[in-house]
Design an enzyme around this catalytic site. Structure first.
Site, PDB file in Angstrom:
ATOM      1  N   ASP B  94       0.800  -1.214   0.000  1.00  0.00           N
ATOM      2  CA  ASP B  94       0.000   0.000   0.000  1.00  0.00           C
ATOM      3  C   ASP B  94       0.836   1.269   0.000  1.00  0.00           C
ATOM      4  O   ASP B  94       0.365   2.317   0.413  1.00  0.00           O
ATOM      5  CB  ASP B  94      -0.953  -0.010   1.204  1.00  0.00           C
ATOM      6  N   GLU B  95       2.068   1.171  -0.429  1.00  0.00           N
ATOM      7  CA  GLU B  95       2.935   2.331  -0.337  1.00  0.00           C
ATOM      8  C   GLU B  95       3.906   2.315  -1.512  1.00  0.00           C
ATOM      9  O   GLU B  95       4.485   1.270  -1.817  1.00  0.00           O
ATOM     10  CB  GLU B  95       3.720   2.231   0.975  1.00  0.00           C
TER      11      GLU B  95
END
Lengths: 367, 344
Positions: B94-95
């Protein structure tokens, strides 16, 4: 259950058992070997992973009849390391087994023999004799091209066909195929081919390899049974349709060249050292009078080797996985082999120069 | 992404919206993998033992992780990231760092990205825009959750002046303490120390710290792997339930994918069909082909078969997408399959 038996004989049975017993199975009992007295002079050792099963008879002096099951791997390790050739074995309370040999003494956890799965029954099976070494050789010549992709059920074993006189084994992983045929005299007769799964076929090979002379082979109830001396192996056949293999074995490849087998094999090994580890990709560059085998790999470098060949046809450059040829060539024994090629996207075929009893079919790599 | 796993759970299960939830392992040994912002208000944090989280918040809902689901959503998130630029370096599910230099106004790109994530996935993302990786990462935390923070090149010095040293990339607790011992608490203070002093005390790491404290971070954004997939998808103006109509869209998407494969010189071994339900739940179906392809007819045949497998079980769909994965470049040797009819 109480008995006395020879370590060497016991080990023979346990060796087969521990290789079949399934250590990773969800039910613990499947990791066990079943020991049960058969009258006063023998016991049976049995193991199963629910697909492949074995039953071995081992001579023993049985004092008290009975049975239990014990973790196959542990028991094998224990017996193998015992200091004395005479093993005293006794079942005590709560399915423990007491094992004594010389001054060594074990008390091992076991389970009731009643919890052991039922094994396929071979009493009704009609067995036919087959030369054990022929069977082992046929398996060796095809096992390497069985698919290891579990989702391709229909390719997950060796396809076995037999009309009673001629036996055939075929395997393919979808990229290459191997087929071997042998005359077997008066052997088992099958109406249609069967697929023997990889693990089971490995066990069959293990069993018959150490067999002199013949073994007995029979079919029934979705299983193949192989009997050798005091051991019966049963393997559940794969319930799937093997693909129509004949259609992918080329019969009209127009570029044929004869090669010395070991020279070809060694060259492939040398050149593939610098091919990509994953694909084993090499290039065969065929021109008048020579076959060039080459590979280049941006990470490692290049290699090439020329083989003199008696070839006078058109040029061809075709990519292959070297491993696929190395596997087949390693299973051949004659001095010379014939390589049959067609186009750069067409299957190549390799066989002994003496005939087509054993062929390898290899699909190219697009380069 | 903001509280990624927890947000996905709240989105997929509307009854959890607005409630304190954590995704994590069960007590007594489990720890919190992600906490919703409602849960964070009670002091619940990631990596905290679940037992303690449950003590801190009595109404806390504990959910077991559904990794495959998060991976699936993550790939959708990354697809949106890649619209901004192909230079995407994923740090986790998610990054990611996205290098948008030369692609227009970075702040506008960040707005578009945040809008797309929110509109298409109903999730929120916090974005930091800055001249380099370290500052972008710090900036992304400033207005989290659902925020945007921009550090323009002219603002870098001012931003760093009061930034705690602990925020600098590579400064953990130990280094932070050792810096505190010599009276350094902010990046500004650190930058005014002589470089040699830091090298003497911290070795090579010291030199790096000194550069970073001045906002000098030259690490490039590395799309770690080569391109993983090529896809085309479409959110419909209204949800579609008719299978024939859906098949038409899938067909068009497959053709776009095949055209782009040929364009870029790839062949694909895997065809993936993605759908989004009226409730925004995303599902995918994939098939591995015996032989890599760049043919529109083949991609579309497989995509339509995958659609047929899904059928109408998920009700009306708001989106379908086709993507090609397992890409093989033109230069790569590709093992061909034996021509069995049954595999075709």
């Amino acid at each position: 259950m109480e008995m006395k038996l020879s370590k060497a004989q016991f080990l023979k049975g346990l060796y087969l058992a521990q290789s079949i017993a399934d250590r990773k199975a969800a039910t613990q009992v499947v990791a066990n070997v079943l020991l049960r007295s058969e009258g006063k002079e023998a016991i049976v050792c049995a193991a199963t992973d629910l697909r492949t099963s074995m039953v071995a008879e081992v001579a023993a002096e049985v004092a008290v009849e009975g049975g239990l099951s014990i973790n196959a791997k542990h028991l094998y390790d224990i017996i193998k390391n015992l200091p004395d050739d005479v093993v005293h074995f006794k079942k005590v309370d709560n399915n423990y087994a007491e094992i004594r040999a010389g001054k060594a003494r074990y008390k091992v956890v076991g389970m009731s023999d009643r919890d052991f799965p039922r094994l396929p029954d071979h009493r009704e099976v009609k067995f036919k004799e087959l030369d054990a070494q022929t069977l082992a050789e046929m398996v060796s010549k095809t096992i390497f091209s069985v698919s290891t992709d579990d989702t391709r059920h229909h390719l997950s074993g060796i396809y076995f066909e037999c009309d009673g006189e001629r036996a055939r084994m075929v395997s393919t992983d979808g990229h290459r195929l191997s087929k071997v045929e042998r005359n077997i005299g008066d052997g088992p007769k099958l109406e249609k081919g069967v697929i023997i799964p990889r693990k089971g076929v490995m066990e069959i090979k293990r069993l018959v390899e150490s067999t002199d002379g013949t073994c007995d082979v029979g079919f029934g109830d979705g299983h193949i049974f192989v009997k050798s001396a005091d051991v019966v192996l049963s393997v559940m056949l794969v319930d799937a349709q093997f693909p129509p293999y004949e259609q992918v074995i080329p019969s009209d490849n127009d570029k044929q060249l004869s090669l010395e087998r070991t020279t070809f094999l060694e060259s492939l090994k040398r050149v593939s050292i610098v091919s990509s580890e994953r694909s084993w990709g090499i290039r065969m560059d065929l021109a008048k009078g020579r076959l060039r085998i080459a590979s280049d790999n941006p990470d490692l470098g290049e290699a090439q080797e020329d083989l003199e060949v008696d070839y006078d046809g058109p040029d061809l450059v075709v990519g292959f996985n070297a491993r696929y040829f190395i596997d087949v060539l390693g299973e051949m024994h004659g001095d010379r082999v014939v390589l049959e090629l067609n186009g750069e996207l067409d299957p190549g075929l390799i066989r002994a120069d003496s005939g087509t009893d054993y062929v390898g079919v290899v699909m190219p790599m697009r380069i | 992404m903001d509280a990624f796993y927890a947000s996905i759970e709240q989105r997929d299960k509307p009854e959890l919206a607005g409630r304190p939830i954590v995704v994590g392992g069960k007590p007594p040994r489990g720890v919190v993998a992600a906490a919703s912002y409602e849960a964070r208000r009670y002091g619940v944090r990631s990596a905290m033992p679940t037992v303690r989280a449950l003590e801190a918040c009595r109404d806390l809902v504990l959910l077991e992780p559904r990794m495959s689901r998060y991976v699936e959503v993550s790939s959708a998130v990354f697809e949106i990231f890649r619209r901004a630029s192909p230079l995407v370096e994923g740090l986790s599910l998610d990054e990611a760092f996205i290098d948008v230099s030369g692609r227009g106004d970075a702040e506008a790109i960040a707005h578009a990205l945040r809008r797309d994530v929110s509109r298409e996935l109903s999730l929120t993302v916090s974005v930091g825009v800055a001249p380099n990786k370290m500052l972008a990462k710090i900036a992304s935390d400033v207005n989290k959750p659902d925020g945007l923070f921009v550090i323009a090149p002219s603002d870098v010095a001012a931003f760093l002046e009061n930034l705690p040293v602990g925020r600098i990339f590579g400064v953990g607790r130990v280094t932070e303490q050792r810096l505190a011992d010599i009276g350094v608490r902010t990046a500004g203070e650190l930058s005014r120390l002589p470089r040699e002093l830091l090298v003497r005390r911290f070795g090579v790491h010291g030199a790096q710290l000194w550069s970073l404290s001045r906002g000098d971070d030259r690490r490039e954004v590395n799309p770690e792997r080569e391109r993983e997939s090529i896809g085309a998808e479409q959110t419909f103006e209204r949800d579609i339930v008719d299978v024939g109509e859906l098949a038409g869209h899938v067909e068009q998407q497959a053709q776009r994918v095949a055209a782009r494969l040929r364009d870029k010189g790839y062949r694909a071994r895997v065809v993936v069909l993605k759908i989004k339900t009226a409730e925004h739940a995303i599902h995918t179906r994939r098939r591995t082909l015996p032989q890599a392809t760049d043919e529109a007819a083949r991609v579309s045949q497989v995509a339509r078969e995958l659609l047929a497998e899904i059928g109408t079980r998920f009700g009306p769909l708001r989106l379908t997408g086709v993507s090609a994965a397992g890409l093989v470049g033109r230069g790569d040797a590709e093992q061909l399959a034996l021509p069995f009819d049954s595999d075709r």
